[in-house]
Design a protein around this motif. Sequence first.
Motif, PDB file in Angstrom:
ATOM      1  N   ARG A  76       0.871  -1.175   0.000  1.00 55.44           N
ATOM      2  CA  ARG A  76       0.000   0.000   0.000  1.00 55.44           C
ATOM      3  C   ARG A  76       0.906   1.222   0.000  1.00 55.44           C
ATOM      4  O   ARG A  76       1.800   1.337   0.843  1.00 55.44           O
ATOM      5  N   THR A  78       1.683   5.597  -1.326  1.00 57.07           N
ATOM      6  CA  THR A  78       1.263   6.928  -1.762  1.00 57.07           C
ATOM      7  C   THR A  78       2.423   7.581  -2.490  1.00 57.07           C
ATOM      8  O   THR A  78       3.576   7.495  -2.060  1.00 57.07           O
ATOM      9  N   ASP A  91      -2.576   7.553  -5.671  1.00 60.71           N
ATOM     10  CA  ASP A  91      -2.532   6.206  -5.100  1.00 60.71           C
ATOM     11  C   ASP A  91      -1.268   5.496  -5.575  1.00 60.71           C
ATOM     12  O   ASP A  91      -1.090   5.261  -6.775  1.00 60.71           O
ATOM     13  N   THR A  93      -0.207   2.442  -4.733  1.00 58.31           N
ATOM     14  CA  THR A  93      -0.329   1.003  -4.942  1.00 58.31           C
ATOM     15  C   THR A  93      -0.565   0.704  -6.415  1.00 58.31           C
ATOM     16  O   THR A  93       0.095  -0.159  -7.009  1.00 58.31           O
TER      17      THR A  93
END
Length: 301
Positions: A76, A78, A91, A93
């Motif tokens: 995950r 940013t 995002d 990911t």
Amino acid sequence: MKVLTAADVRRTVSMPAAIDAVREGFLELAAGNFVLPARQIFGDGTVLVMSAYHSPTGTAVVKKIGINLSQVPAIRATVIWTGGGEQLVADGTSITTLRTGAVVGVATDLLAPPDATRLTLIGTGAQAADQVRAVLAVRRIATTTIAGRNERRATELAKTLATEFPIVTFTPTTSIDDAIATPDIICCATSSTTPLFTADALPQNVHVNAIGAFRPTMRELPRDLLATADLVMVDQREAALEESGEIIDALAKGALKESDLLELGTALTTKPNPTGRTVFKSVGVGCQDWSIARALANSDD
């Protein structure tokens, strides 16, 4: 400030466009136009920070990554991109899976047989689908075998990709040995700490991509493949020496020398003409994130 979700990223940058962007990024890297600080690692590898600064344009990208291999997705992230008074937050990911697929597309286009039609994917995690999308963007693949320990996940991924690529035949399996017996191209996208196969189980002419092992303790590729391959290419030598368990092991055992490692940027400027078995090992470098973030920042969307 532009803020983009995962859906925004996917809508804005297609896989072919991502491959073109990442190819240009590595040409810029080969030209010496990036400052790439070493990846910062915290919490025994559970938190990573990557950055890249492009000197000619004064633009930069920073990515914060959280990793938990027990969850899906395991990564995950940013991404923050700055330049020309503009800032983009996206995002990370989706950018990570997209740019990791894209670099495999660039490498496959360089090293895989031009007439390759058979692909095997090992792994069914978050990175898996973009590995297939990238190879299909640069080669006319007719059949794809998806090998995973979890039969249900392999079957679900095969069905999803078959809907996206109806002219390709997708076959799920839990047998890696069967999956690697005849392909022209193999993509490894797992979190394995031990090699997935032995070199003698592979065809004599095959291109192998490996993107899953990103820590010194992880290994997807066997030492004997690296020792006997006609060509071993890495995204960046310095990064591979720090983070690739396969490369670190092969060098320590004398199966490889540092001089054996061809950097992707160098291969783009002086295209190799490989035969037999070829390998591309990627741990990921900041110029890939910069390439996708720049494409997003420059989009009219």
